[in-house]
Every structure is written in structure tokens, then in C-alpha cells.
Scaffold this motif. Structure first.
Motif, PDB file in Angstrom:
ATOM      1  N   LEU A  26       0.791  -1.227   0.000  1.00  0.00           N
ATOM      2  CA  LEU A  26       0.000   0.000   0.000  1.00  0.00           C
ATOM      3  C   LEU A  26       0.825   1.279   0.000  1.00  0.00           C
ATOM      4  CD1 LEU A  26      -2.774  -0.936   2.609  1.00  0.00           C
ATOM      5  CD2 LEU A  26      -2.885  -1.105   0.112  1.00  0.00           C
ATOM      6  N   HIS A  27       2.083   1.199   0.351  1.00  0.00           N
ATOM      7  CA  HIS A  27       2.880   2.405   0.542  1.00  0.00           C
ATOM      8  C   HIS A  27       2.902   3.244  -0.736  1.00  0.00           C
ATOM      9  CE1 HIS A  27       6.080   5.060   1.866  1.00  0.00           C
ATOM     10  NE2 HIS A  27       6.033   4.494   3.064  1.00  0.00           N
ATOM     11  N   ALA A  28       2.629   4.543  -0.586  1.00  0.00           N
ATOM     12  CA  ALA A  28       2.572   5.437  -1.747  1.00  0.00           C
ATOM     13  C   ALA A  28       3.921   5.544  -2.439  1.00  0.00           C
ATOM     14  CB  ALA A  28       2.102   6.824  -1.311  1.00  0.00           C
ATOM     15  N   GLY A  29       5.011   5.284  -1.723  1.00  0.00           N
ATOM     16  CA  GLY A  29       6.341   5.361  -2.319  1.00  0.00           C
ATOM     17  C   GLY A  29       6.841   4.045  -2.871  1.00  0.00           C
ATOM     18  N   PHE A  49      -9.416  -1.204  -1.463  1.00  0.00           N
ATOM     19  CA  PHE A  49      -8.162  -1.477  -2.168  1.00  0.00           C
ATOM     20  C   PHE A  49      -8.380  -2.456  -3.323  1.00  0.00           C
ATOM     21  CE2 PHE A  49      -6.686  -0.624   2.309  1.00  0.00           C
ATOM     22  CZ  PHE A  49      -6.245   0.666   2.058  1.00  0.00           C
ATOM     23  N   ASP A  68      -9.262   5.762   0.434  1.00  0.00           N
ATOM     24  CA  ASP A  68      -8.221   4.911  -0.160  1.00  0.00           C
ATOM     25  C   ASP A  68      -6.912   5.679  -0.374  1.00  0.00           C
ATOM     26  OD1 ASP A  68      -6.603   3.862  -2.439  1.00  0.00           O
ATOM     27  OD2 ASP A  68      -8.047   2.235  -2.436  1.00  0.00           O
ATOM     28  N   PRO A  69      -6.910   6.791  -1.112  1.00  0.00           N
ATOM     29  CA  PRO A  69      -5.638   7.499  -1.302  1.00  0.00           C
ATOM     30  C   PRO A  69      -5.088   8.092  -0.010  1.00  0.00           C
ATOM     31  CG  PRO A  69      -7.471   8.773  -2.220  1.00  0.00           C
ATOM     32  CD  PRO A  69      -8.017   7.435  -1.864  1.00  0.00           C
ATOM     33  N   ARG A 118      -3.193   5.287   1.710  1.00  0.00           N
ATOM     34  CA  ARG A 118      -1.956   4.994   0.989  1.00  0.00           C
ATOM     35  C   ARG A 118      -0.891   6.061   1.250  1.00  0.00           C
ATOM     36  NH1 ARG A 118      -2.672   1.027  -3.094  1.00  0.00           N
ATOM     37  NH2 ARG A 118      -4.878   0.497  -3.471  1.00  0.00           N
ATOM     38  N   THR A 119      -1.312   7.319   1.307  1.00  0.00           N
ATOM     39  CA  THR A 119      -0.372   8.410   1.535  1.00  0.00           C
ATOM     40  C   THR A 119       0.199   8.372   2.949  1.00  0.00           C
ATOM     41  OG1 THR A 119      -1.549   9.795  -0.061  1.00  0.00           O
ATOM     42  CG2 THR A 119      -0.095  10.918   1.484  1.00  0.00           C
ATOM     43  N   HIS A 120      -0.629   7.948   3.911  1.00  0.00           N
ATOM     44  CA  HIS A 120      -0.216   7.965   5.314  1.00  0.00           C
ATOM     45  C   HIS A 120      -0.258   6.566   5.918  1.00  0.00           C
ATOM     46  CE1 HIS A 120      -0.402  12.353   5.210  1.00  0.00           C
ATOM     47  NE2 HIS A 120      -1.608  12.259   4.672  1.00  0.00           N
ATOM     48  N   VAL A 121       0.089   5.563   5.135  1.00  0.00           N
ATOM     49  CA  VAL A 121      -0.058   4.183   5.591  1.00  0.00           C
ATOM     50  C   VAL A 121       0.793   3.889   6.825  1.00  0.00           C
ATOM     51  CG1 VAL A 121       1.745   3.243   4.072  1.00  0.00           C
ATOM     52  CG2 VAL A 121      -0.187   1.791   4.782  1.00  0.00           C
TER      53      VAL A 121
END
Length: 312
Positions: free
Chosen positions: A59-62, A212, A281-282, A285-288
Motif C-alpha cells: 500500500l505504501h505510496a512510495g 483497495f 483509499d488514497p 496509501r499516503t499515510h499508511v
């Protein structure tokens, strides 16, 4: 027998909580973060810990993360959870200590304040940061009259700590069950109380929202939140908390979600749940690294690595 085994740990937990309540607000999260690496190492071989690591990577945005970056992100997740537990001791003092910022770009709080007494707001929350601040800030930071729901912790000591904390800042939250659902419905629909519902709750042993990419849930808190908004005409307002520094936090109020209120109820509910999913959802992901529910998420494809323990 279980009570005898857990009694020393529960006693220590409650004693530490009472000590932290009497210390400056910045001490508790620092202690929780300091103890987290020990807890992480103790649980490294357990299936739920490996699920946390796998979900974080997915899930990590990076992502995809290198091994070094993944290890650092995972360590930050454990430290954040350690801080969450410690912060229960200071939660109701954070606002007056100037540690809590309220971000409300759409001006929802001002609009809600002008609603008639019988015009509720339905707040949808997720477990980001010190998530208990969602309850406390809505009640005391925004001055709303609200009720919510909660899922009891496995630990009796943790439940006792939460019960005393919520009594101090003025929350009444219903436990799971049909009887509680009826009381919640009556208080929101008939009495005009706001509702505070965490839509990433555990149902059937896992998290269903955010989806997700999976099928959207057809029951649970997200469905209840949308139904209450439809029944009362209330705005459906997403909110969350983020940790912005050591003992510093931001409570974010999103713009009310658009729901197609005309037509059949089933289509309107599906539309509302989809709107919640698109919003959260986003955000997750941004702050997982601050999302508490990682161990409860069961995405397809997870297989524990061979050669490691299989403790639950």
C-alpha cells in the motif's frame, strides 16, 4: 487461567497509564516510541506482524520500497502504534496544551454550528494517527453532541482505560450488536445527535474499507453511516487525525461527500459507500505508516514466508 496469566501485564499497563496521565503531554508518545522496537522484535515471527510488513509494502505510496526503505517504514509504523497506546493517557489534554490543530478548509464546522438542533452530522472516520482524537475533537473541539460505536479490545485493562478516558471527555459509544444499532439509530434519527463511525472497523475478521480494489462492503459502519445520512438528510463528513510531530496533531475535516439521494435506497447506499472508499483509499496509501489497522487487513495473495513461526 487466562486472567491469572494476564493479570501482571494488565496491572502494569494501568499503573503506567496513571503515571503518564500526571506527566507532561510530550512524555507519553516519546515513551511509546522508545518501547516500540522491543515490541517489534518480540513479535517479528508472528503471522500478524508479517502481514503488517506485507500490507505496508503493498500500500505504501512510495512503493515498491527497497529493503532498507521498507525496514525504516515498518519501524515508523511500530513506533506510531506505540505512541497511540501511550497517548491515551494525555488525549483530553492535547487541545488545551496547544498541541492540536483543526484543519477545516471547507468550513464544515461553521456550517454545522448553524444547523438546527434536530439536524445532525454523520462523521465518518478511519484509524489514522491517534484516532481517539476524532471522538474527543468532535465533542470538545467542535462542541458537537455526538454518539459513536466502538469495538472492545482483547485486553480488559485496555477497555478499562478507554472507558475512564471516554468518561473524562464525555463520549458515550455503543458496543457492537443489533441492540446498539437500534439505540444509535434512535439517538441520531429521533434525537438529532451526530454520529461518529469508524468505517475501517473489523468485520468478519478483517477490514473491508478502504477496499483497495476488492468488492465494496454491503454491511458494516460505512453502510450504517450512509443510511443515517440518507435517513436524516445529514451531511456525510469524512474526518481523520494525523500526527505531525512529537505530541503534535492535526484534525482534518473533509468536505461533505456527494451522495445521490434521489432514486432507490440501495443505489444511494452503494454510491455513498463508493464515495467513502474514493476519499479514504488514497488517504490511507499516503499515510499508511500511521494507519493502525494494517494487521487487520487481509488482502488477497498474502502467504507467510516458509521457515518462520506460525503463531497467530
Amino acid at each position: 487461567m487466562h486472567r491469572l496469566r494476564t493479570w501482571p501485564r494488565d496491572l502494569l499497563k494501568q499503573a503506567l497509564h496513571e503515571i503518564l496521565r500526571r506527566l507532561p503531554v510530550g512524555f507519553a508518545p516519546r515513551l511509546g516510541r522508545a518501547l516500540a522496537p522491543v515490541v517489534q522484535r518480540m513479535n517479528a515471527g508472528r503471522i500478524y506482524a508479517r502481514r503488517i510488513a506485507w500490507n505496508l509494502d503493498r500500500l505504501h505510496a512510495g512503493g515498491p520500497l527497497s529493503a532498507t526503505a521498507h525496514a525504516a517504514a515498518l519501524a515508523r509504523w511500530w513506533k506510531g502504534v506505540g505512541a497511540v497506546f501511550a497517548e491515551y493517557a494525555t488525549l483530553e489534554r492535547l487541545g488545551e496544551a496547544g498541541r492540536l490543530e483543526i484543519e477545516d478548509p471547507a468550513g464544515v464546522a461553521a456550517v454545522a454550528a448553524r444547523l438546527p438542533r434536530d439536524g445532525p452530522v454523520v462523521f465518518a472516520c478511519i484509524h489514522l494517527g491517534p484516532f481517539e482524537l476524532c471522538f474527543e475533537t468532535i465533542l470538545n473541539g467542535l462542541g458537537r453532541e455526538a454518539v459513536g460505536t466502538w469495538q472492545p479490545e482483547p485486553s480488559n485493562a485496555s477497555n478499562a482505560i478507554l472507558a475512564r478516558l471516554r468518561a473524562r471527555y464525555g463520549l458515550f459509544a455503543f458496543p457492537p450488536g443489533q441492540r446498539s444499532a437500534r439505540h444509535l439509530h434512535r439517538m441520531v434519527v429521533a434525537e438529532g445527535f451526530d454520529a461518529i463511525l469508524f468505517v475501517d472497523e473489523v468485520c468478519d475478521r478483517q477490514i473491508h474499507l478502504p477496499a483497495f480494489g476488492r468488492a465494496l462492503p454491503t454491511r458494516g459502519n460505512a453502510v450504517t453511516a450512509v443510511k443515517l445520512a440518507l435517513k436524516t438528510g445529514a451531511p456525510l463528513v469524512p474526518v481523520h487525525v494525523l500526527r505531525t510531530g512529537t505530541a503534535r496533531y492535526r484534525f482534518v475535516i473533509g468536505a461533505p461527500l456527494a451522495i445521490h439521494r434521489d432514486g432507490s435506497e440501495s443505489l444511494a447506499v452503494s454510491d455513498g459507500v463508493a464515495a467513502l472508499d474514493r476519499y479514504f483509499d488514497p488517504l490511507v496509501r499516503t499515510h499508511v505508516e500511521q494507519w493502525y489497522m494494517l494487521p487487520e487487513l487481509r488482502l488477497p495473495g498474502f502467504v507467510p514466508r516458509s521457515g518462520q513461526g506460525t503463531s497467530q
